[in-house]
Design an enzyme around this catalytic site. Structure first.
Site, PDB file in Angstrom:
ATOM      1  N   CYS A   1       0.819  -1.209   0.000  1.00  0.00           N
ATOM      2  CA  CYS A   1       0.000   0.000   0.000  1.00  0.00           C
ATOM      3  C   CYS A   1       0.857   1.264   0.000  1.00  0.00           C
ATOM      4  O   CYS A   1       2.031   1.254   0.351  1.00  0.00           O
ATOM      5  CB  CYS A   1      -0.958   0.005   1.186  1.00  0.00           C
ATOM      6  SG  CYS A   1      -0.166   0.319   2.750  1.00  0.00           S
ATOM      7  N   CYS A   4       0.755   3.835   1.962  1.00  0.00           N
ATOM      8  CA  CYS A   4       1.247   4.319   3.257  1.00  0.00           C
ATOM      9  C   CYS A   4       2.472   3.528   3.712  1.00  0.00           C
ATOM     10  O   CYS A   4       3.265   4.034   4.509  1.00  0.00           O
ATOM     11  CB  CYS A   4       0.157   4.348   4.316  1.00  0.00           C
ATOM     12  SG  CYS A   4      -0.553   2.776   4.779  1.00  0.00           S
TER      13      CYS A   4
END
Length: 136
Positions: A46, A48
């Site tokens: 992902c 993040c």
């Protein structure tokens, strides 16, 4: 599961600085029995993880006190290892990315995804450094 070519640079982001990749439940068990402090990073594909988690974990190592052992499992790739690592993180629910600091196999500090997502890498690094200063 994600293709190996896709996750290779994400894995190398941590292994290049000394994190040991754990690919099996047995490898996680072995890592968790080591004396001293162990940082476990649950890596992820992902955004993040790329923008916050991995840079934060790397920057956290620029500190006088550091974990004795650095290990990582990859969510969505190494299922057995990730499930085993998350078992040590109970009572926290599974999340990725996440980071857990253990001392002699006991969970002493946890950063869940909601502590990582939307926060700058510097803030994550400072959080980890505070934990290192207390437990390492």
């Amino acid at each position: 599961m994600y293709p190996a070519d896709l996750v290779k640079p994400m894995r190398e982001d941590l292994t290049a600085i000394g994190f040991e990749e754990l690919h099996s439940g047995a490898a996680v068990e072995s890592a968790m029995t080591k004396e001293g402090t162990t940082l476990v990073v649950v890596n992820s594909v992902c955004g993040c993880a790329a923008a916050n988690a991995r840079p934060g974990a790397k920057a956290s190592l620029d500190n006088d006190k550091k974990p004795d052992n650095l290990v990582t499992v990859f969510a969505g790739v190494d299922k057995e290892a990730t499930d085993k690592a998350r078992g040590y993180m109970i009572p926290f629910p599974p999340s990725s990315p996440s980071m857990a600091l253990f001392r002699n196999g006991e969970l002493v500090h946890m950063l869940e995804r909601h502590h990582i997502e939307g926060r700058p890498a510097e803030m994550i690094a400072e959080n980890l450094k505070d934990a290192y200063n207390e437990y390492c």
